[in-house]
Write a protein that holds these residues in place. Structure first.
Motif, PDB file in Angstrom:
ATOM      1  N   PRO A 286      33.624  30.974  45.099  1.00 30.68           N
ATOM      2  CA  PRO A 286      33.629  32.258  45.783  1.00 30.68           C
ATOM      3  C   PRO A 286      34.875  32.969  46.419  1.00 30.68           C
ATOM      4  CG  PRO A 286      32.519  31.025  47.282  1.00 30.68           C
ATOM      5  CD  PRO A 286      32.945  29.859  46.171  1.00 30.68           C
ATOM      6  N   GLU A 287      36.032  32.128  46.294  1.00 33.22           N
ATOM      7  CA  GLU A 287      37.286  32.692  46.634  1.00 33.22           C
ATOM      8  C   GLU A 287      37.943  33.635  45.858  1.00 33.22           C
ATOM      9  OE1 GLU A 287      40.263  30.152  48.760  1.00 33.22           O
ATOM     10  OE2 GLU A 287      39.383  28.743  47.376  1.00 33.22           O
ATOM     11  N   VAL A 288      38.247  34.802  46.426  1.00 37.25           N
ATOM     12  CA  VAL A 288      38.796  35.927  45.823  1.00 37.25           C
ATOM     13  C   VAL A 288      40.021  36.682  46.267  1.00 37.25           C
ATOM     14  CG1 VAL A 288      36.427  36.862  44.919  1.00 37.25           C
ATOM     15  CG2 VAL A 288      37.093  37.518  46.903  1.00 37.25           C
ATOM     16  N   SER A 289      40.676  37.367  45.432  1.00 42.43           N
ATOM     17  CA  SER A 289      41.538  38.167  45.968  1.00 42.43           C
ATOM     18  C   SER A 289      41.137  39.432  46.284  1.00 42.43           C
ATOM     19  CB  SER A 289      42.976  38.244  45.069  1.00 42.43           C
ATOM     20  OG  SER A 289      43.801  37.135  44.865  1.00 42.43           O
ATOM     21  N   ASN A 290      41.314  40.078  47.562  1.00 40.92           N
ATOM     22  CA  ASN A 290      40.834  41.121  48.348  1.00 40.92           C
ATOM     23  C   ASN A 290      42.178  42.052  48.465  1.00 40.92           C
ATOM     24  OD1 ASN A 290      38.390  42.694  49.406  1.00 40.92           O
ATOM     25  ND2 ASN A 290      39.924  42.399  51.302  1.00 40.92           N
ATOM     26  N   ASN A 291      41.703  43.376  48.165  1.00 44.65           N
ATOM     27  CA  ASN A 291      42.635  44.389  48.508  1.00 44.65           C
ATOM     28  C   ASN A 291      43.939  44.456  48.083  1.00 44.65           C
ATOM     29  OD1 ASN A 291      43.279  47.023  49.760  1.00 44.65           O
ATOM     30  ND2 ASN A 291      44.094  45.699  51.612  1.00 44.65           N
ATOM     31  N   LEU A 292      43.994  44.340  46.499  1.00 45.33           N
ATOM     32  CA  LEU A 292      45.318  44.385  45.849  1.00 45.33           C
ATOM     33  C   LEU A 292      45.550  45.734  45.274  1.00 45.33           C
ATOM     34  CD1 LEU A 292      44.899  41.055  43.579  1.00 45.33           C
ATOM     35  CD2 LEU A 292      46.036  41.371  45.673  1.00 45.33           C
ATOM     36  N   LEU A 293      46.865  46.052  45.053  1.00 45.60           N
ATOM     37  CA  LEU A 293      47.104  47.217  44.617  1.00 45.60           C
ATOM     38  C   LEU A 293      48.060  47.166  43.385  1.00 45.60           C
ATOM     39  CD1 LEU A 293      47.244  50.467  44.314  1.00 45.60           C
ATOM     40  CD2 LEU A 293      48.998  50.250  46.022  1.00 45.60           C
ATOM     41  N   PHE A 294      47.635  47.256  42.162  1.00 45.58           N
ATOM     42  CA  PHE A 294      48.595  47.463  41.076  1.00 45.58           C
ATOM     43  C   PHE A 294      48.655  48.964  40.681  1.00 45.58           C
ATOM     44  CE2 PHE A 294      46.590  43.291  40.787  1.00 45.58           C
ATOM     45  CZ  PHE A 294      47.630  42.676  40.091  1.00 45.58           C
ATOM     46  N   LYS A 295      49.971  49.357  40.963  1.00 41.44           N
ATOM     47  CA  LYS A 295      50.229  50.676  40.685  1.00 41.44           C
ATOM     48  C   LYS A 295      51.640  51.119  39.976  1.00 41.44           C
ATOM     49  CE  LYS A 295      50.830  55.285  43.070  1.00 41.44           C
ATOM     50  NZ  LYS A 295      50.918  55.951  44.524  1.00 41.44           N
ATOM     51  N   ASP A 296      51.565  51.861  39.068  1.00 46.70           N
ATOM     52  CA  ASP A 296      52.900  52.212  38.279  1.00 46.70           C
ATOM     53  C   ASP A 296      53.711  51.078  37.516  1.00 46.70           C
ATOM     54  OD1 ASP A 296      51.946  55.035  38.999  1.00 46.70           O
ATOM     55  OD2 ASP A 296      53.300  55.030  40.516  1.00 46.70           O
ATOM     56  N   ASN A 297      52.838  49.929  37.255  1.00 42.74           N
ATOM     57  CA  ASN A 297      53.496  49.149  36.544  1.00 42.74           C
ATOM     58  C   ASN A 297      53.503  49.112  35.078  1.00 42.74           C
ATOM     59  OD1 ASN A 297      53.882  47.480  39.054  1.00 42.74           O
ATOM     60  ND2 ASN A 297      51.803  47.576  39.311  1.00 42.74           N
ATOM     61  N   LYS A 298      54.410  48.321  34.266  1.00 43.43           N
ATOM     62  CA  LYS A 298      54.331  48.448  32.819  1.00 43.43           C
ATOM     63  C   LYS A 298      54.453  46.995  32.396  1.00 43.43           C
ATOM     64  CE  LYS A 298      57.943  50.091  30.751  1.00 43.43           C
ATOM     65  NZ  LYS A 298      58.940  51.160  30.278  1.00 43.43           N
ATOM     66  N   ALA A 299      53.740  46.780  31.416  1.00 46.52           N
ATOM     67  CA  ALA A 299      53.736  45.444  30.714  1.00 46.52           C
ATOM     68  C   ALA A 299      53.960  45.749  29.022  1.00 46.52           C
ATOM     69  CB  ALA A 299      52.350  44.661  30.876  1.00 46.52           C
ATOM     70  N   GLU A 300      55.043  45.260  28.716  1.00 47.00           N
ATOM     71  CA  GLU A 300      55.478  45.472  27.268  1.00 47.00           C
ATOM     72  C   GLU A 300      55.580  44.375  26.402  1.00 47.00           C
ATOM     73  OE1 GLU A 300      58.536  48.501  25.159  1.00 47.00           O
ATOM     74  OE2 GLU A 300      58.499  48.407  27.103  1.00 47.00           O
ATOM     75  N   LYS A 301      55.378  44.282  25.083  1.00 48.33           N
ATOM     76  CA  LYS A 301      55.340  43.189  24.391  1.00 48.33           C
ATOM     77  C   LYS A 301      54.916  41.844  25.025  1.00 48.33           C
ATOM     78  CE  LYS A 301      59.743  45.225  22.332  1.00 48.33           C
ATOM     79  NZ  LYS A 301      60.978  44.840  22.075  1.00 48.33           N
ATOM     80  N   SER A 302      53.563  42.013  25.638  1.00 47.10           N
ATOM     81  CA  SER A 302      52.930  40.925  25.913  1.00 47.10           C
ATOM     82  C   SER A 302      52.273  40.131  24.874  1.00 47.10           C
ATOM     83  CB  SER A 302      51.935  41.311  27.023  1.00 47.10           C
ATOM     84  OG  SER A 302      52.286  42.017  28.053  1.00 47.10           O
ATOM     85  N   GLY A 303      52.319  38.666  25.131  1.00 45.98           N
ATOM     86  CA  GLY A 303      51.796  37.869  24.086  1.00 45.98           C
ATOM     87  C   GLY A 303      50.180  37.780  24.146  1.00 45.98           C
ATOM     88  N   LEU A 304      49.701  37.909  25.265  1.00 45.87           N
ATOM     89  CA  LEU A 304      48.218  37.787  25.542  1.00 45.87           C
ATOM     90  C   LEU A 304      47.786  39.348  25.627  1.00 45.87           C
ATOM     91  CD1 LEU A 304      47.901  34.132  26.651  1.00 45.87           C
ATOM     92  CD2 LEU A 304      47.571  34.931  24.185  1.00 45.87           C
TER      93      LEU A 304
END
Length: 398
Positions: A286-304
């Motif tokens: 039950p461990e989790v990451s809480n209250n994360l913000l991913f904003k205006d990021n870009k992933a390009e040419k990802s293999g997966l």
């Protein structure tokens, strides 16, 4: 000779040791003390070598060619404008660091180069609330040797473990780990890691961490990269902003559960296995990451995946882009330019884009929620997530 001068200056409250241009052999570690400045004429013209043939290197208490004694409280030390060469071969044992300042405060390492060492440049062992130490305009090359054979103290180009430390405009090239930080209230600005070989470009285990305008390049191509560019692990309160990860075989930006209260804003991952993601590693639910913000990021040419989320709650993923992902064969485990896996609850996914501009499109799936048909356990399925999405390229399933 240098240590005798250090002792003499220390006895009268401190002073400056100026080293004129030249090449110097060291038979033992230089042990600095409070209020002593060690200053070369320039880092290009002053080179201090470890003498591998003579001296006290096997028995010295010094962990670096330049160091301090951890049983003393040291303050106001400055090392600047010189080069340190440890003469240690890649993956050899019995190595020493370049400049390892221990139990220091209000001290600085500036405008230096370290080569062929264990750690290149480091601050650690300070026990107070705010060290005010800084590493500025430093270049570590080939921090690639070990203190003992295959020990867990992986060689790190630039390392800080002192609260309140700052690393500014520095580079780590060819280290086991490029940059390593552990502790609290540590700041990295304008740094670059490249061609690390043991771990990650940045491995940061810090409460109240700030990382701005930094970059990591795993290798000349995605196939020759290694590890993750930025691994942000286990703590709370990080801001990762305006950073770039290139050609990392694992993640560009990897959040380790239970890292929480953390923001990733306006970062870019290019040519990485997964652009951005949450890694459970040794921390199962039950461990989790809480209250994360991913904003205006870009992933390009990802293999997966461009973005991969799991074991995350009460978080926001907004305004991000996954571009030209290559979903290798689209197996059951690699669907989705943006992929939602197990144990996600009460998160918001809004205004994200999945785009494939390649002439031969490979991004078969846009946003893919594995809870729809691939996760069969009710305990693992997503709960109360708010999703508003339509991909420009790829099939959506959520």
């Amino acid at each position: 000779m240098i240590n005798q001068i250090v002792d003499s200056l220390s006895s009268v409250g401190g002073g400056t040791i100026f080293i004129p241009k030249g090449k110097y052999l060291l038979d033992d570690g230089v042990i600095l003390k409070s209020n002593v400045i060690l200053k070369g004429e320039s880092k290009e013209s002053v080179i201090l070598f470890r003498n591998p043939d003579t001296g006290n290197w096997k028995t010295t208490k010094s962990q670096g060619l330049i160091s301090t004694l951890p049983n003393l409280s040291n303050t106001n030390i400055l090392v600047e404008s010189l080069t340190i060469n440890g003469n240690f071969e890649r993956k050899s044992s019995g190595a020493k660091g370049g400049i390892c300042l221990r139990n220091c405060s209000k001290s600085k390492i500036r405008d230096v180069i370290t080569q062929n060492t264990w750690h290149g440049v480091a601050f650690y062992d300070f026990k107070g609330e705010n060290s005010e130490n800084s590493i500025e305009e430093v270049k570590s090359e080939n921090a690639h040797a070990f203190t003992s054979k295959d020990n867990s103290g992986r060689p790190r180009g630039i390392l800080v473990m002192d609260p309140g430390a700052r690393i500014i405009q520095s580079q780590s090239i060819g280290a086991g780990t490029g940059f390593y930080a552990h502790g609290r209230n540590i700041t990295l600005i304008g740094n670059h890691a490249e061609n690390w070989f043991e771990d990650n470009g940045y491995y940061l285990i810090v409460d109240q961490l700030t990382v701005r305008d930094c970059s990591a390049k795993g290798g000349p191509s995605p196939e020759k990269g290694f590890g993750s560019g930025f691994a942000i692990a286990y703590r709370k309160g990080a801001l990762i902003e305006n950073c770039t990860a290139i050609n990392c075989s694992n993640y560009g930006f990897r959040i380790h559960v239970p890292q929480s209260d953390t923001q990733l804003i306006n970062n870019q991952a290019v040519g990485c296995g997964n652009g951005f993601g949450v890694e459970v590693a040794s921390h199962p639910f039950p461990e989790v990451s809480n209250n994360l913000l991913f904003k205006d990021n870009k992933a390009e040419k990802s293999g997966l995946h461009g973005f991969l989320f799991r074991q995350m709650t009460n978080s926001q993923v907004v305004g991000n882009k996954a571009i030209n992902g290559n979903q290798r064969g689209v197996t059951l485990s690699t669907r989705g330019a943006i992929a939602l896996k197990e144990h996600l609850s009460d998160n918001t996914f809004d205004d994200n884009e999945c785009i494939d501009n390649q002439s031969k499109k490979t991004q078969t799936y846009g946003l893919y929620d594995f809870s729809v048909s691939q996760i069969t356990s009710d305990a693992k399925k997503g709960k109360n997530n708010k999703i508003k999405h339509r991909s420009k390229s790829g099939i959506d399933e959520f």
